[in-house]
Design an enzyme around this catalytic site. Structure first.
Site, PDB file in Angstrom:
ATOM      1  NE  ARG A   1      -3.573   0.265   2.729  1.00 37.16           N
ATOM      2  CZ  ARG A   1      -4.349   0.140   3.797  1.00 37.16           C
ATOM      3  NH1 ARG A   1      -4.254   1.001   4.790  1.00 37.16           N
ATOM      4  NH2 ARG A   1      -5.208  -0.858   3.886  1.00 37.16           N
TER       5      ARG A   1
ATOM      6  NE  ARG B   1      -0.933   6.906  -7.774  1.00 36.55           N
ATOM      7  CZ  ARG B   1      -1.553   8.078  -7.781  1.00 36.55           C
ATOM      8  NH1 ARG B   1      -0.942   9.133  -8.269  1.00 36.55           N
ATOM      9  NH2 ARG B   1      -2.782   8.199  -7.317  1.00 36.55           N
TER      10      ARG B   1
ATOM     11  NE  ARG C   1      -8.790  10.839  -7.810  1.00 36.14           N
ATOM     12  CZ  ARG C   1      -7.824  10.004  -7.477  1.00 36.14           C
ATOM     13  NH1 ARG C   1      -6.690   9.981  -8.193  1.00 36.14           N
ATOM     14  NH2 ARG C   1      -7.968   9.194  -6.444  1.00 36.14           N
TER      15      ARG C   1
ATOM     16  CG  HIS D   1      -2.610   6.636 -11.924  1.00 38.16           C
ATOM     17  ND1 HIS D   1      -3.660   7.494 -11.728  1.00 38.16           N
ATOM     18  CD2 HIS D   1      -2.524   5.895 -10.791  1.00 38.16           C
ATOM     19  CE1 HIS D   1      -4.194   7.287 -10.536  1.00 38.16           C
ATOM     20  NE2 HIS D   1      -3.505   6.313  -9.951  1.00 38.16           N
TER      21      HIS D   1
ATOM     22  CG  ASN E   1      -0.916   3.271  -7.786  1.00 43.87           C
ATOM     23  OD1 ASN E   1      -0.983   3.473  -8.985  1.00 43.87           O
ATOM     24  ND2 ASN E   1      -1.842   3.687  -6.938  1.00 43.87           N
TER      25      ASN E   1
END
EC number: 1.1.1.27
Length: 334
Positions: free
Chosen positions: A100, A107, A170, A194, A139
């Site tokens: 995580r 990232r 977004r 991303h 990610n």
């Protein structure tokens, strides 16, 4: 003495039940994985859902929790295990497993830690579902989509990263909110990585066919008195902000992945900004996965739309590709 089952039901078909036709597997049952699973169930996209995770108690608990809600769903079979044989015959495999992202962590710092995890799971996925389409969500998604392609041996059109589908959502929400309209009525794209080097296509932003750049030639630039450029910064920072507030992101990405799953499963030929092999496009010379407008159908990425970009946008996209390549070229054991 005959059982209740045999007294109640008389079988007619002699053959064994057919395998699932629209099976979806979600690998990793953390916050993101379960958000993907629940939204896929609620949108009735699968006739079987499989969950896989290394933590056996967790994955079986999540399975039972969903099974207990079967009365309210249209997916007849929900299974789970730590053994990847449970994923057999999947049409789509959604990979959310990985380390995580922590508060403040960029990232691209996650790369090698998650590569080592993928070296274990990707071959197992392909062994049990050699004809599947893989959607990578973990990610850094662009780097890990490239890693998945290399490890899987699948054709590139069947390895897709969730990419900037969420970034674009977004962007559309934030821009539409400032304009006082619904996000579906604002058209705008974010391409590239991303994350931090994503590219907003200001030249293509429009509402009802009205190009915003014709109304404000400086929109998205440093010379824009209305400071629309701040909206893209908010897009880039939004995940970090949500993580700071609640510890993780999950619902928006879950909805985004279900949207991609629908386009693939239902052969819709819808266009999404997802991570795909970009070598040879827009002057990109390296083997990198990054987001471009892709037509998604039952075969995966059917084609890529050749979007008209300004010279500055092309340069930014090439810069995004260079950033990703600088990470990829140092990855070990793929």
């Amino acid at each position: 003495m005959a059982s209740v089952l045999h007294k109640l039901i008389t079988p007619l078909a002699c053959s064994s039940p057919e395998p699932p036709r629209n099976k979806v597997t979600v690998v990793g049952v953390g916050q993101v994985g379960m958000a993907c699973a629940v939204t896929i169930l609620l949108r009735e996209l699968a006739d079987e859902l499989a969950l896989v995770d290394v933590v056996e108690d967790k994955v079986k608990g999540e399975m039972m929790d969903l099974q207990h809600g079967s009365l309210f769903l249209k997916t007849p079979k929900i299974v789970a295990d730590k053994d990847y044989s449970v994923t057999s015959n999947s049409r789509i495999v959604v990979v959310t497993a990985g380390v995580r992202q922590q508060e403040g962590e960029r990232r691209l710092n996650l790369d090698q830690r998650n590569v080592n995890i993928f070296k274990h799971i990707i071959p197992l996925i392909v062994r049990h579902s050699p004809d599947c389409i893989i959607i990578v969500v973990s990610n850094p998604v662009d780097v890990l989509t490239y890693v998945t392609w290399k490890l899987s041996g699948l054709p590139m059109h069947r390895v897709i990263g969730s990419g900037t589908n969420l970034d674009s959502a977004r962007f559309r929400f934030l821009m539409a909110d400032k304009l006082g309209i619904h996000s579906s009525s604002f058209n705008g794209w974010i391409l590239g990585e991303h994350g931090d080097t994503s590219v907003p296509v200001w030249s293509g932003t429009n509402v009802a066919g009205v190009n915003l750049q014709t109304l404000n030639p400086n929109i998205g630039t440093d010379f824009d008195e209305e400071n629309w450029k701040e909206t893209h910064k908010m897009v880039v920072d939004s995940a970090y902000e949500v993580i700071k507030l609640k510890g993780y992101t999950n619902w928006a990405i879950g909805l985004s992945v279900a949207d991609l799953t629908e386009s693939l499963m239902r052969n819709m030929n819808r266009i999404h900004p997802v991570s795909t092999m970009a070598k040879g496009m827009y002057g990109i010379g390296d083997e990198v996965y990054l987001s471009l407008p892709c037509v998604l159908n039952s075969g995966g990425v059917g084609s890529v739309v050749n979007m008209t970009l300004t010279d500055e946008e092309v340069a930014q996209l090439q810069g995004s590709a260079s950033t990703l390549w600088d990470i990829q070229k140092d990855l070990r054991d793929i």
